[in-house]
Design an enzyme around this catalytic site. Structure first.
Site, PDB file in Angstrom:
ATOM      1  N   ARG A   1       0.874  -1.169   0.097  1.00  0.00           N
ATOM      2  CA  ARG A   1       0.131  -0.045  -0.068  1.00  0.00           C
ATOM      3  C   ARG A   1       0.799   1.346  -0.024  1.00  0.00           C
ATOM      4  NH1 ARG A   1      -4.931  -1.662   4.127  1.00  0.00           N
ATOM      5  NH2 ARG A   1      -5.186  -3.313   3.170  1.00  0.00           N
TER       6      ARG A   1
ATOM      7  N   ASP B   1     -16.738  -1.310   4.024  1.00  0.00           N
ATOM      8  CA  ASP B   1     -15.500  -0.276   3.665  1.00  0.00           C
ATOM      9  C   ASP B   1     -15.143  -0.334   2.254  1.00  0.00           C
ATOM     10  OD1 ASP B   1     -14.365  -2.864   3.405  1.00  0.00           O
ATOM     11  OD2 ASP B   1     -12.546  -2.295   4.158  1.00  0.00           O
TER      12      ASP B   1
ATOM     13  N   ASP C   1     -13.178  -1.735  -0.011  1.00  0.00           N
ATOM     14  CA  ASP C   1     -13.284  -3.160  -0.624  1.00  0.00           C
ATOM     15  C   ASP C   1     -14.067  -4.041  -0.126  1.00  0.00           C
ATOM     16  OD1 ASP C   1     -11.673  -3.396   1.409  1.00  0.00           O
ATOM     17  OD2 ASP C   1     -10.454  -5.156   0.673  1.00  0.00           O
TER      18      ASP C   1
ATOM     19  N   THR D   1      -2.371 -10.538  14.176  1.00  0.00           N
ATOM     20  CA  THR D   1      -3.036  -9.407  13.323  1.00  0.00           C
ATOM     21  C   THR D   1      -3.083  -9.723  11.621  1.00  0.00           C
ATOM     22  OG1 THR D   1      -2.923  -7.872  14.880  1.00  0.00           O
ATOM     23  CG2 THR D   1      -3.522  -7.053  12.605  1.00  0.00           C
TER      24      THR D   1
ATOM     25  N   SER E   1     -10.865  -5.320  14.176  1.00  0.00           N
ATOM     26  CA  SER E   1     -10.742  -3.949  13.226  1.00  0.00           C
ATOM     27  C   SER E   1     -11.735  -4.067  12.262  1.00  0.00           C
ATOM     28  CB  SER E   1      -9.361  -3.802  12.488  1.00  0.00           C
ATOM     29  OG  SER E   1      -9.166  -5.229  12.105  1.00  0.00           O
TER      30      SER E   1
ATOM     31  N   LYS F   1     -12.023 -11.845   5.001  1.00  0.00           N
ATOM     32  CA  LYS F   1     -13.294 -11.420   5.676  1.00  0.00           C
ATOM     33  C   LYS F   1     -14.203 -10.689   4.867  1.00  0.00           C
ATOM     34  CE  LYS F   1     -10.590  -7.039   6.811  1.00  0.00           C
ATOM     35  NZ  LYS F   1      -9.107  -7.064   7.184  1.00  0.00           N
TER      36      LYS F   1
HETATM   37  C1  G1P Z   1      -5.392  -3.344   9.825  1.00  0.00           C
HETATM   38  C2  G1P Z   1      -6.134  -4.065  10.976  1.00  0.00           C
HETATM   39  C3  G1P Z   1      -5.984  -5.547  10.900  1.00  0.00           C
HETATM   40  C4  G1P Z   1      -6.453  -5.782   9.513  1.00  0.00           C
HETATM   41  C5  G1P Z   1      -5.769  -5.052   8.819  1.00  0.00           C
HETATM   42  C6  G1P Z   1      -6.138  -5.214   6.865  1.00  0.00           C
HETATM   43  O1  G1P Z   1      -3.868  -3.827  10.092  1.00  0.00           O
HETATM   44  O2  G1P Z   1      -5.577  -3.750  12.353  1.00  0.00           O
HETATM   45  O3  G1P Z   1      -6.688  -6.311  11.745  1.00  0.00           O
HETATM   46  O4  G1P Z   1      -6.235  -7.154   9.029  1.00  0.00           O
HETATM   47  O5  G1P Z   1      -5.760  -3.516   8.632  1.00  0.00           O
HETATM   48  O6  G1P Z   1      -7.539  -4.948   6.762  1.00  0.00           O
HETATM   49  P1  G1P Z   1      -2.876  -2.887  10.940  1.00  0.00           P
HETATM   50  O7  G1P Z   1      -2.810  -1.333  10.173  1.00  0.00           O
HETATM   51  O8  G1P Z   1      -3.118  -2.648  12.313  1.00  0.00           O
HETATM   52  O9  G1P Z   1      -1.737  -3.386  10.576  1.00  0.00           O
HETATM   53 ZN    ZN Z   2     -10.718  -3.744   3.362  1.00  0.00          ZN
END
Ligand code: G1P
Ligand code: ZN
Length: 542
Positions: free
Chosen positions: A21, A276, A278, A343, A364, A375
C-alpha cells in the site's frame, strides 16, 4: 507481441499486513506497478496456462493498473484471467471467484478503508489458490524479488474493454469479463435463509446500509434491495466513486458517523450497517446499540447455527490477538477450539483450510467464515439479518442477553495515526525492553500479572511469527496491547487496544471509555506515549 522491459528495483516494496500500500503518486512512478506485479509472478511456480482472478475496489488508478496487470499476465503465460466488469470485484468476491473457478490465484487492487483519489492510497495484494491472502513465505519472496528485479514482461496490445461481459483474446491468453456480483450473490443464497430474511423485511423491519461510495454498493443493491426485498433507499451511498466522495471508506464511528447518528437518533431503523472500500469490513449497529466488532464475532458465533449454512455447528473460532476475548467464552461454552493469531487475515487461512475453524474475526471490523478466505462485510450483515429473522427480537435484546450469559468484554482501540516513525519505534523498543521487569508492578489498584511480545506458532504449517504486539496482562483477564500498524502509508500509526472483562450484569451499561478509564490512563503512562509522539490524545477512538 511480448516485450521485455528493463527496470531497476525500488527499495520500498515490502508488502505489509495486507499487500503493498502506497500513495497513488508512488504507484505512478515509472515501472513501480510493473516491478511489483512481475515480482509477484516471479515468486510463483507452475501457473502457465492457469487462471488468474483480477479485480479492485474501483478506486482512482484501478482501471489503469487492471490493464497493465492483464498485459503482464498474458506475457507471463497465464492461460486466462477472470476480471470483474469495469475492473470491479470486492475482496471477498475475488476470494469466492478464485475458489469457485479453481483459479491459480488472484490479484486484488485496493487500499481497503484508506482514502482514494489522485492523492489518496492505492494497493496491490496477491491471493493464493485457496482464495486467501498470500502467506508470509510468499510475501517475503515477493519483497526479496522487488529488491533484485531487472526486467518485466508485458504484451503490446490495445486496452481490453472491461465494461462488456464476455471473452476476448490478449496475446495467447483469454480475458473473461465477468459479472462482479452474480457469483457472490449465489454464494450468499446458499448460506442464508433468504425467504426468512425476506419475510422480516415484509413485516416492516427497516434497515440502512452505508456502502460509503465504495465497492459494496452494487452488491448491496442486488442482495438487500432486489433479492431480499428491502425497500429502495435501504442502501445509502451505493454508487462506487474513485475517490469515495472524498471520504475515508472506513466503517468506524468516526468515518461512518452518518449511519451511527441515524442508528442512535429518533425513529432509527431496526438495523444499520456499513462496509469499507473493498467490502471486507463491517460496521454493525442496532437501534440505539453499537456492537463492537469483537462482540459481533462472539454473538455471530453463538447464533450462527440459526443460518442454514452453519446449521451443523462450528468447528472452531479464531480471532486475532488484539481482538477481545468475548469469542473465547462462546467457544468454551460450545466446547469447540479457539485460536489466537497475529493481526491480519492471512493467519486464518491455514486454520480454515485444515477445517479447524469455521468463523474468524478481528477487532478491526473484520468477520468472516470458511465460505471464502477473506473477511466479508456483507456476509456479516446477512448473518446478523438471518439471526434477527430467526430470533424475532431486537438487536438490543440479543446483545444484552449475550452479555448476561457470557459477561461483557469492554473494549476500545486508541489509534495515534501518522506519528513520526522514529518516536513510535523508540516507544515500542522501550516497552519491549521493559517486558522482563513488568510482572508485579502496580499502578493504583492495577497489578500487572504478566507481559510479553506475542508470538504465534501455526499449528498447521509449523511456521513461527514473532514480535506481533506487546501485551500487558492483568489478573482479571483485562489487557492492554500495543502494536504498530502494518497498513499505513505515511509515518507510523500506533494502536493501543484496551480490554476489561465484567461478569456482573448490573455493571454492563457503563459508557465504554469510562469503564476502561483506569486502564486507559495506565496504557498512556506506561508507554509515555505523549513523550514519544508529542500527542496528548489519540486521533481515532473506536
Ligand atoms: C489493520 C487491522 C487488521 C487488518 C488489516 C487489514 O492492520 O488492524 O486487523 O487485518 O488492517 O484490513 P494494521 O494497520 O493494524 O496492521
Ligand atoms: Zn478492507
Amino acid at each position: 507481441m511480448i516485450k521485455t522491459i528493463t527496470t531497476t528495483p525500488y527499495a520500498d516494496q515490502a508488502p505489509g499486513t495486507s499487500g503493498l500500500r502506497k500513495k497513488v503518486p508512488v504507484f505512478q512512478k515509472p515501472h513501480y506497478v510493473e516491478n511489483f506485479v512481475q515480482s509477484i509472478f516471479d515468486s510463483l511456480d507452475g501457473f502457465a496456462g492457469q487462471t488468474l482472478v483480477l479485480g479492485g475496489d474501483g478506486r482512482y488508478y484501478n482501471r489503469e493498473v487492471i490493464q497493465r496487470v492483464l498485459k503482464m499476465a498474458a506475457a507471463n503465460g497465464f492461460g486466462r484471467v477472470l476480471v470483474g466488469q469495469g475492473g470491479i470485484l470486492s475482496t471477498p468476491a475475488v476470494s469466492n471467484v478464485i475458489r469457485k473457478y479453481k483459479a491459480y490465484g488472484g490479484i486484488v487492487l485496493s487500499a481497503s478503508h484508506n482514502p482514494g483519489g489522485p492523492d489518496g492510497d492505492f494497493g496491490i495484494k496477491y491471493n493464493i489458490g485457496n482464495g486467501g491472502p498470500a502467506p508470509e513465505k510468499i510475501t517475503d519472496a515477493i519483497f526479496a524479488r522487488t529488491r533484485s528485479i531487472t526486467s518485466y514482461k508485458i504484451v503490446e496490445a490495445p486496452d481490453v474493454d472491461l465494461d462488456r461481459p464476455g471473452v476476448s483474446r490478449l496475446g495467447d491468453m483469454n480475458v473473461e469479463v465477468i459479472d462482479s456480483v452474480a457469483d457472490y450473490s449465489a454464494l450468499m443464497q446458499q448460506l442464508f435463509d433468504f425467504d426468512r430474511i425476506g419475510d422480516l423485511f415484509r413485516s416492516g423491519f427497516r434497515m440502512k446500509f452505508d456502502a460509503m461510495s465504495a465497492v459494496t454498493g452494487p452488491y448491496a443493491h442486488a442482495i438487500l434491495e432486489r433479492a431480499l426485498g428491502a425497500t429502495a433507499g435501504t442502501v445509502m451511498h451505493g454508487q462506487p466513486l474513485p475517490d469515495f466522495g472524498g471520504h475515508h471508506p472506513d466503517p468506524n464511528l468516526v468515518h461512518a458517523k452518518e449511519i451511527y447518528d441515524l442508528a442512535m437518533g429518533t425513529n432509527a431503523p431496526d438495523f444499520c450497517a456499513a462496509s469499507d472500500g473493498d467490502g471486507d469490513r463491517n460496521l454493525i449497529i442496532g437501534r440505539g446499540i453499537f456492537v463492537t466488532p469483537s462482540d459481533s464475532l462472539a454473538m455471530l458465533a453463538a447464533n450462527a447455527q440459526l443460518a442454514p449454512g452453519y446449521a451443523k455447528g462450528l468447528a472452531g473460532i479464531a480471532r486475532s490477538m488484539p481482538t477481545s476475548g468475548a469469542a473465547d467464552r462462546v467457544a468454551q461454552k460450545l466446547g469447540i477450539g479457539m485460536y489466537e493469531t497475529p493481526t491480519g487475515w492471512k493467519f486464518f487461512g491455514n486454520l480454515l483450510d485444515a477445517g479447524l475453524v469455521t468463523i474468524c474475526g478481528e477487532e478491526s471490523a473484520g468477520t468472516g467464515s470458511s465460505h471464502v478466505r477473506e473477511k466479508d462485510g456483507l456476509w456479516a450483515v446477512l448473518l446478523w439479518l438471518n439471526i434477527l429473522a430467526a430470533r424475532k427480537t431486537s438487536m438490543l435484546d440479543i446483545v444484552q442477553g449475550h452479555w448476561a450469559t457470557y459477561g461483557r468484554n469492554y473494549y476500545s482501540r486508541h489509534d495515534y495515526e501518522e506519528v513520526e516513525s522514529d518516536g513510535a519505534n523508540a516507544m515500542m523498543k522501550m516497552l519491549r525492553d521493559q517486558l522482563p521487569s513488568l510482572k508485579g508492578k502496580t499502578f493504583g489498584a492495577l497489578e500487572i500479572a504478566g507481559a510479553d511480545d506475542f508470538a504465534y506458532h501455526d499449528p498447521v504449517d509449523g511456521s513461527d511469527s514473532k514480535n506481533q504486539g506487546v501485551r500487558i496482562l492483568f489478573p482479571d483477564g483485562s489487557r492492554v496491547v500495543y502494536r504498530l500498524s502494518g497498513t499505513g502509508t505515511a509515518g507510523a500509526t500506533i494502536r493501543i487496544y484496551i480490554e476489561k472483562f465484567e461478569a456482573d450484569a448490573s455493571r454492563h451499561n457503563v459508557e465504554t471509555q469510562a469503564a476502561l478509564g483506569d486502564l486507559i490512563a495506565l496504557s498512556r503512562n506506561l508507554s509515555r506515549i505523549e513523550h514519544y509522539t508529542q500527542r496528548s490524545a489519540p486521533s481515532v477512538i473506536t
